[in-house]
Design an enzyme around this catalytic site. Sequence first.
Site, short mmCIF file in Angstrom:
data_model
loop_
_atom_site.label_atom_id
_atom_site.label_comp_id
_atom_site.label_asym_id
_atom_site.label_seq_id
_atom_site.Cartn_x
_atom_site.Cartn_y
_atom_site.Cartn_z
N LEU A 258 34.52 -0.26 72.47
CA LEU A 258 33.20 -0.63 72.00
C LEU A 258 32.54 0.51 71.23
O LEU A 258 31.60 0.30 70.48
CB LEU A 258 32.30 -1.04 73.17
CG LEU A 258 32.72 -2.32 73.90
CD1 LEU A 258 31.81 -2.54 75.11
CD2 LEU A 258 32.67 -3.52 72.97
N VAL B 102 33.44 4.10 75.38
CA VAL B 102 32.98 2.87 76.02
C VAL B 102 33.97 1.76 75.67
O VAL B 102 34.35 1.60 74.50
CB VAL B 102 31.57 2.49 75.55
CG1 VAL B 102 31.08 1.26 76.32
CG2 VAL B 102 30.61 3.65 75.75
N ASP C 101 16.11 9.47 76.30
CA ASP C 101 16.86 9.34 75.05
C ASP C 101 16.76 7.92 74.49
O ASP C 101 17.74 7.36 74.02
CB ASP C 101 18.33 9.71 75.28
CG ASP C 101 19.07 9.96 73.95
OD1 ASP C 101 18.40 10.31 72.96
OD2 ASP C 101 20.29 9.80 73.92
#
Length: 541
Positions: free
Chosen positions: A28, A36, A144
Amino acid sequence: MNHATEVFQPLRADDPPVVAGYRLVARLGAGGMGRVYLSHTQGGRPVAVKVVRPELADDPDFRRRFRREVEAARRVRGAYTAELIDADPDGTPPWSATLYVPGPSLTEAVARRGPLPVPAVLWLVAGVAEALQAVHAAGIVHRDLKPSNVLLAADGPRVIDFGISLAADFTSYTATGAAVGTPHFMAPEQAAAGEVTAATDVFALGQTAAFAALGRPLYGDGSAIGVLYRIVHDEPDLSVLPEPLRPLLARCLAAAPEDRAGLAEIVAWCRQRLGPDAGTGAGPAVWRDVAGPEPTVPPPAPTATRVLPQPLVITRPQPLAPAPDARRARGRRTALLTTAAVAAGALVLTGLAWTVADAGSRFRDGVAGAPSTPGPDGSRRSPDPSTARPSDSGPAAEPGDRTPRASKPSATASGTPRPIGRVLQRLDAKNSLSFREPYQRDDREGDIRFDCEDAGCALESDTSVFVQMFTDEGVSLDECRLMLAHADRRRWPLASVPVAGQICVRHASGDIALLTVQTKSTALPELAFLTMDMTIWRDAA
């Protein structure tokens, strides 16, 4: 290339097929913390599995932060968050799994279609504000929040990487997109290394909303230090925003944290401006127009099935009994063939034994001399044992000489020094790095210092020498040894050293270090700094 192809990338040779029982289907993405992957639960529900980079996993401080934030993130529940469903902060490497959200990030959506219309921005702000309420209720500050951490599902936005992002926060000044606090979306107090609170996330929400409305960061592009300077010292130019959004974003982007709007106030303001649409479920229609068609998620990876070979049955015809003379002749031939076979076998075994021993020695020397090191993209590579260096494998035999000569002992034949890894070590005008604990010092008494006072910024040392490695691949210990053999420079200018550049350092004690630059900010000498990954091998010279 269609959207599904962009989202689901095929697994590569260095990707694991399984992580903690989760069979991986596709990539991903990748970032500062790791990679990921798409996987599925036992019931077939898609999940996003994040695997931490080995360099971070080797740092005990990172593991401690990662464990604390995983425990906090388990408490987060909300309609606009991607729920953490599984994790192992003590795994090798550490990993976490969240529910997969089928939709592009805000960054991807804006890149494809341009700025979002005002109603879509209002739905975005309301949804992200509700997600932050759930995050803050669990005692977590996101730290973040940015467009790439907001996913646009068919029924509204989802906020990801909450809480866990704190685990990567080694410094307030980080590489863009690589760790916590992306400069373009920081709050002033975060950029100045001050106290981070829930109001910090509100400032980031305002910047994220401005990005959605403009298609670019509100504080402009350029170097990280330049953007941070503008965030801390300049008022944002809200005149470039659509007029309906200016009052809300002015409250979110107030310089003082106490002057910023609260999350409940933000949600109420957005619902009021949306009017009747706020209660009619018009949000999903807006998102379908912005996010585009939902990609088809690949099915779970098939479970490997072992196929056992069937036994092979061979029927041989029965030979006729030979005559007595034929039996005697065959016996003599059998004896001769047996004797020859034994002699030949002895020679083959002798040669094979030497070949195996020699190959084993070469393999051990190759592996011992070149441990895996991180590459510029965060991955780790291992040396090819078939490419032994002449200095490692000893003198070659002369042509026609069949007698193997004794190989020259390798410098690492007795074992490779164990690497000691320290990630994102910060260097500025007030501190230094040392080859011994504490590795990062708050004074200038360490072995490696950062200096921008003379002609350009440089690394300097009283105890060590430097040499830059001009390669895009990870550098091994043997390569550092080779290049440092005749090095004598105790000051190395940084003008030619890029981000991901690698510098070998040899200490007078014989210790060797490899520095990999992660952040380089030298535009303003008074604010200049570096962050570097540091790998040390003891007594390796």
